[in-house]
Design a protein around this motif. Structure first.
Motif, PDB file in Angstrom:
ATOM      1  N   ALA A  24       6.168 -40.247  13.934  1.00  0.00           N
ATOM      2  CA  ALA A  24       7.016 -39.613  14.951  1.00  0.00           C
ATOM      3  C   ALA A  24       6.838 -40.280  16.310  1.00  0.00           C
ATOM      4  O   ALA A  24       7.817 -40.532  17.028  1.00  0.00           O
ATOM      5  CB  ALA A  24       6.696 -38.121  15.038  1.00  0.00           C
ATOM      6  N   LEU A  25       5.603 -40.582  16.664  1.00  0.00           N
ATOM      7  CA  LEU A  25       5.347 -41.293  17.922  1.00  0.00           C
ATOM      8  C   LEU A  25       5.965 -42.691  17.904  1.00  0.00           C
ATOM      9  O   LEU A  25       6.552 -43.136  18.893  1.00  0.00           O
ATOM     10  CB  LEU A  25       3.840 -41.399  18.169  1.00  0.00           C
ATOM     11  N   TRP A  26       5.837 -43.372  16.770  1.00  0.00           N
ATOM     12  CA  TRP A  26       6.429 -44.711  16.635  1.00  0.00           C
ATOM     13  C   TRP A  26       7.947 -44.650  16.794  1.00  0.00           C
ATOM     14  O   TRP A  26       8.550 -45.492  17.477  1.00  0.00           O
ATOM     15  CB  TRP A  26       6.056 -45.296  15.274  1.00  0.00           C
ATOM     16  N   ALA A  27       8.578 -43.647  16.164  1.00  0.00           N
ATOM     17  CA  ALA A  27      10.032 -43.509  16.259  1.00  0.00           C
ATOM     18  C   ALA A  27      10.473 -43.262  17.700  1.00  0.00           C
ATOM     19  O   ALA A  27      11.483 -43.815  18.164  1.00  0.00           O
ATOM     20  CB  ALA A  27      10.503 -42.368  15.360  1.00  0.00           C
ATOM     21  N   LEU A  28       9.706 -42.455  18.424  1.00  0.00           N
ATOM     22  CA  LEU A  28      10.004 -42.212  19.836  1.00  0.00           C
ATOM     23  C   LEU A  28       9.928 -43.513  20.632  1.00  0.00           C
ATOM     24  O   LEU A  28      10.826 -43.843  21.404  1.00  0.00           O
ATOM     25  CB  LEU A  28       8.998 -41.213  20.411  1.00  0.00           C
ATOM     26  N   ARG A  29       8.862 -44.239  20.443  1.00  0.00           N
ATOM     27  CA  ARG A  29       8.639 -45.469  21.208  1.00  0.00           C
ATOM     28  C   ARG A  29       9.649 -46.558  20.836  1.00  0.00           C
ATOM     29  O   ARG A  29       9.959 -47.426  21.658  1.00  0.00           O
ATOM     30  CB  ARG A  29       7.226 -45.972  20.974  1.00  0.00           C
ATOM     31  N   SER A  30      10.171 -46.492  19.628  1.00  0.00           N
ATOM     32  CA  SER A  30      11.118 -47.500  19.153  1.00  0.00           C
ATOM     33  C   SER A  30      12.560 -47.174  19.501  1.00  0.00           C
ATOM     34  O   SER A  30      13.466 -47.953  19.175  1.00  0.00           O
ATOM     35  CB  SER A  30      10.976 -47.651  17.633  1.00  0.00           C
ATOM     36  N   GLY A  31      12.784 -46.029  20.116  1.00  0.00           N
ATOM     37  CA  GLY A  31      14.141 -45.645  20.488  1.00  0.00           C
ATOM     38  C   GLY A  31      14.962 -45.096  19.346  1.00  0.00           C
ATOM     39  O   GLY A  31      16.194 -45.015  19.445  1.00  0.00           O
ATOM     40  N   LEU A  32      14.316 -44.682  18.258  1.00  0.00           N
ATOM     41  CA  LEU A  32      15.044 -44.181  17.091  1.00  0.00           C
ATOM     42  C   LEU A  32      15.381 -42.700  17.197  1.00  0.00           C
ATOM     43  O   LEU A  32      16.224 -42.202  16.445  1.00  0.00           O
ATOM     44  CB  LEU A  32      14.221 -44.431  15.815  1.00  0.00           C
ATOM     45  N   ALA A  33      14.715 -41.995  18.084  1.00  0.00           N
ATOM     46  CA  ALA A  33      14.958 -40.554  18.234  1.00  0.00           C
ATOM     47  C   ALA A  33      15.996 -40.320  19.328  1.00  0.00           C
ATOM     48  O   ALA A  33      15.857 -40.837  20.445  1.00  0.00           O
ATOM     49  CB  ALA A  33      13.663 -39.836  18.588  1.00  0.00           C
ATOM     50  N   PRO A  34      17.066 -39.540  19.051  1.00  0.00           N
ATOM     51  CA  PRO A  34      18.045 -39.225  20.097  1.00  0.00           C
ATOM     52  C   PRO A  34      17.423 -38.331  21.165  1.00  0.00           C
ATOM     53  O   PRO A  34      16.775 -37.340  20.837  1.00  0.00           O
ATOM     54  CB  PRO A  34      19.153 -38.491  19.327  1.00  0.00           C
ATOM     55  N   LEU A  35      17.596 -38.694  22.426  1.00  0.00           N
ATOM     56  CA  LEU A  35      16.969 -37.965  23.529  1.00  0.00           C
ATOM     57  C   LEU A  35      18.034 -37.495  24.505  1.00  0.00           C
ATOM     58  O   LEU A  35      18.896 -38.281  24.909  1.00  0.00           O
ATOM     59  CB  LEU A  35      15.964 -38.867  24.239  1.00  0.00           C
ATOM     60  N   PRO A  36      17.985 -36.228  24.934  1.00  0.00           N
ATOM     61  CA  PRO A  36      19.057 -35.664  25.758  1.00  0.00           C
ATOM     62  C   PRO A  36      18.969 -35.982  27.239  1.00  0.00           C
ATOM     63  O   PRO A  36      19.922 -35.745  27.987  1.00  0.00           O
ATOM     64  CB  PRO A  36      18.892 -34.161  25.529  1.00  0.00           C
ATOM     65  N   GLY A  37      17.834 -36.463  27.702  1.00  0.00           N
ATOM     66  CA  GLY A  37      17.650 -36.623  29.140  1.00  0.00           C
ATOM     67  C   GLY A  37      17.316 -35.287  29.786  1.00  0.00           C
ATOM     68  O   GLY A  37      16.914 -34.339  29.117  1.00  0.00           O
ATOM     69  N   GLU A  38      17.492 -35.213  31.082  1.00  0.00           N
ATOM     70  CA  GLU A  38      17.131 -33.997  31.811  1.00  0.00           C
ATOM     71  C   GLU A  38      17.999 -32.817  31.384  1.00  0.00           C
ATOM     72  O   GLU A  38      19.215 -32.940  31.245  1.00  0.00           O
ATOM     73  CB  GLU A  38      17.285 -34.225  33.319  1.00  0.00           C
ATOM     74  N   ILE A  39      17.355 -31.672  31.196  1.00  0.00           N
ATOM     75  CA  ILE A  39      18.056 -30.420  30.892  1.00  0.00           C
ATOM     76  C   ILE A  39      17.735 -29.444  32.012  1.00  0.00           C
ATOM     77  O   ILE A  39      16.572 -29.104  32.232  1.00  0.00           O
ATOM     78  CB  ILE A  39      17.604 -29.839  29.534  1.00  0.00           C
ATOM     79  N   THR A  40      18.756 -28.985  32.708  1.00  0.00           N
ATOM     80  CA  THR A  40      18.488 -28.115  33.847  1.00  0.00           C
ATOM     81  C   THR A  40      19.694 -27.258  34.171  1.00  0.00           C
ATOM     82  O   THR A  40      20.791 -27.440  33.634  1.00  0.00           O
ATOM     83  CB  THR A  40      18.076 -28.964  35.075  1.00  0.00           C
ATOM     84  N   SER A  41      19.482 -26.301  35.042  1.00  0.00           N
ATOM     85  CA  SER A  41      20.537 -25.444  35.596  1.00  0.00           C
ATOM     86  C   SER A  41      19.944 -24.735  36.803  1.00  0.00           C
ATOM     87  O   SER A  41      18.727 -24.797  37.031  1.00  0.00           O
ATOM     88  CB  SER A  41      21.008 -24.409  34.566  1.00  0.00           C
ATOM     89  N   ASP A  42      20.769 -24.046  37.551  1.00  0.00           N
ATOM     90  CA  ASP A  42      20.248 -23.312  38.708  1.00  0.00           C
ATOM     91  C   ASP A  42      19.248 -22.245  38.284  1.00  0.00           C
ATOM     92  O   ASP A  42      18.288 -21.962  38.996  1.00  0.00           O
ATOM     93  CB  ASP A  42      21.400 -22.658  39.476  1.00  0.00           C
ATOM     94  N   ARG A  43      19.476 -21.641  37.090  1.00  0.00           N
ATOM     95  CA  ARG A  43      18.556 -20.613  36.618  1.00  0.00           C
ATOM     96  C   ARG A  43      17.240 -21.218  36.110  1.00  0.00           C
ATOM     97  O   ARG A  43      16.182 -20.610  36.244  1.00  0.00           O
ATOM     98  CB  ARG A  43      19.199 -19.769  35.508  1.00  0.00           C
ATOM     99  N   LEU A  44      17.331 -22.383  35.500  1.00  0.00           N
ATOM    100  CA  LEU A  44      16.143 -22.971  34.880  1.00  0.00           C
ATOM    101  C   LEU A  44      15.241 -23.701  35.860  1.00  0.00           C
ATOM    102  O   LEU A  44      14.038 -23.840  35.612  1.00  0.00           O
ATOM    103  CB  LEU A  44      16.564 -23.941  33.770  1.00  0.00           C
ATOM    104  N   ARG A  45      15.794 -24.188  36.962  1.00  0.00           N
ATOM    105  CA  ARG A  45      14.948 -24.888  37.941  1.00  0.00           C
ATOM    106  C   ARG A  45      13.894 -23.934  38.485  1.00  0.00           C
ATOM    107  O   ARG A  45      14.193 -22.794  38.841  1.00  0.00           O
ATOM    108  CB  ARG A  45      15.785 -25.440  39.091  1.00  0.00           C
ATOM    109  N   THR A  46      12.663 -24.419  38.569  1.00  0.00           N
ATOM    110  CA  THR A  46      11.589 -23.539  39.023  1.00  0.00           C
ATOM    111  C   THR A  46      10.437 -24.363  39.578  1.00  0.00           C
ATOM    112  O   THR A  46      10.534 -25.589  39.667  1.00  0.00           O
ATOM    113  CB  THR A  46      11.116 -22.633  37.858  1.00  0.00           C
TER     114      THR A  46
END
Length: 352
Positions: A24-46
């Motif tokens: 799983a770590l290898w897949a992350l480092r290799s770019g094989l896992a889809p990643l959403p980027g930042e997830i936020t909203s006015d309610r979630l920021r804290t």
């Protein structure tokens, strides 16, 4: 869960758990896992101990022990990422096998024993960390150390310049007598040394304390008092448990710390009690058994300013982070909260 997550998890679960973790770590480092980027909203920021977070969902220590996947983890949707534990010297940890899936219980048992490559290997990786992320380090002590308090301070001194926060981990059950450092006198001395190092840093980062879920009420009160006395910035509640109550899996009696769904109630009660003991003045991080937005919401209501997860990723994949964030946002809205901070501790009494 997406089809890709199902396929990926299905393949990983055919492997030995520790080997699957490495893949799983290898897949992350290799770019094989889809990643959403930042997830936020006015309610979630804290904020957590003065640190601004895009959302309150963090990755708990243990997933990236050696800080090798900082860049992809910064894009995985977490509001903050904790890596480690890192000890001064490299150590192999306990003999294998030392990681066990308890699928029937949606849980994990580990007895790793702080296996890691040491602070000399971790420091250059942390030095080139993504600056847009919030990254902390779990500080550990070597198993054969003659002065474990000095070990914690030493790791902070070596790596602290590259961190947004550091966590003193005296709650792993897999290093002999480590949990003894949660006693009042030992904890006070340990934290005094760590805080002296922190206070001498050019940038005085927050220091967190991670505690066990198996403390008695008197022990919990003592820990809370010492944490406040020594100006710890936040308490992480909790690490894994030695309890095996109610488990169904055939591997339930494996030695080590239990995490995952069975820990949820125990850790949330500890969280609520800490909130009560500190009168809501100490920021708390809720950890243990989180696998949904509802779980995260309950931790916030019990007293958590932010939460962390790890074990649920074994069964749900990284896509779980976005699902929890969206569900938490909806629950905050449905219950009339404009922000995460507004909801903190408002349901504490239910858990006392």
């Amino acid at each position: 869960m997406s089809l890709m997550d199902r396929i990926g998890l299905g393949l990983l679960h055919r492997l030995d758990p520790e080997r699957a973790h490495g893949v799983a770590l290898w897949a992350l480092r290799s770019g094989l896992a889809p990643l959403p980027g930042e997830i936020t909203s006015d309610r979630l920021r804290t904020e957590l101990a003065g640190i601004r977070l895009a959302n309150p969902i963090g990755l708990a220590a243990g997933f990236d022990k050696n800080a090798v996947a900082l860049s992809p983890l910064a894009k995985a949707g977490f509001g903050f990422v904790e890596v480690g534990a890192i000890t001064p010297r490299p150590q192999p940890g306990n003999p294998k096998p030392r990681l066990f899936r308890l699928a029937e219980d949606h849980a994990v048992i580990n007895r790793f024993g702080f296996n890691n490559e040491g602070m000399e290997a971790a420091e250059p990786r942390l030095a080139v960390r993504p600056t847009e992320a919030v990254i902390g380090l779990n500080l550990g002590a070597n198993k054969d150390s003659t002065n474990r308090a000095d070990d914690f301070a030493g790791v902070l001194a070596h790596c602290g310049a590259h961190l947004d926060f550091a966590t003193v981990n005296v709650s792993s059950p897999n290093t002999e007598k480590l949990r003894d450092l949660q006693g009042g006198a030992a904890l006070r001395a340990l934290l005094a040394g760590v805080m002296e190092v922190r206070d001498g840093m050019e940038r005085r980062i927050p220091v967190f304390l991670k505690i066990a879920p198996d403390l008695s009420d008197d022990e919990l009160a003592e820990v809370a008092g010492v944490a406040q006395e020594t100006n710890v910035s936040a308490i992480i509640a909790t690490n894994t448990t030695l309890s095996r109550d109610g488990l169904q899996s055939a591997q339930a009696q494996e030695a080590g710390g239990l995490s995952g769904a069975p820990l949820f109630e125990r850790s949330t009660r500890v969280l609520a009690r800490l909130s009560q003991l500190t009168e809501g003045k100490m920021p708390l991080v809720g950890v243990g058994g989180i696998s949904s937005g509802q779980d995260a919401f309950q931790k916030v209501l019990a007293g958590a300013s932010a939460v962390q997860l790890y074990s649920a990723l074994v069964y749900e994949g990284l896509g779980l982070v976005g699902r929890i964030a969206r569900e938490l946002d909806q629950l905050l809205e449905q219950n009339g909260y404009a922000t995460v901070a507004e909801a903190v501790s408002t349901g504490r009494d239910r858990w006392l």
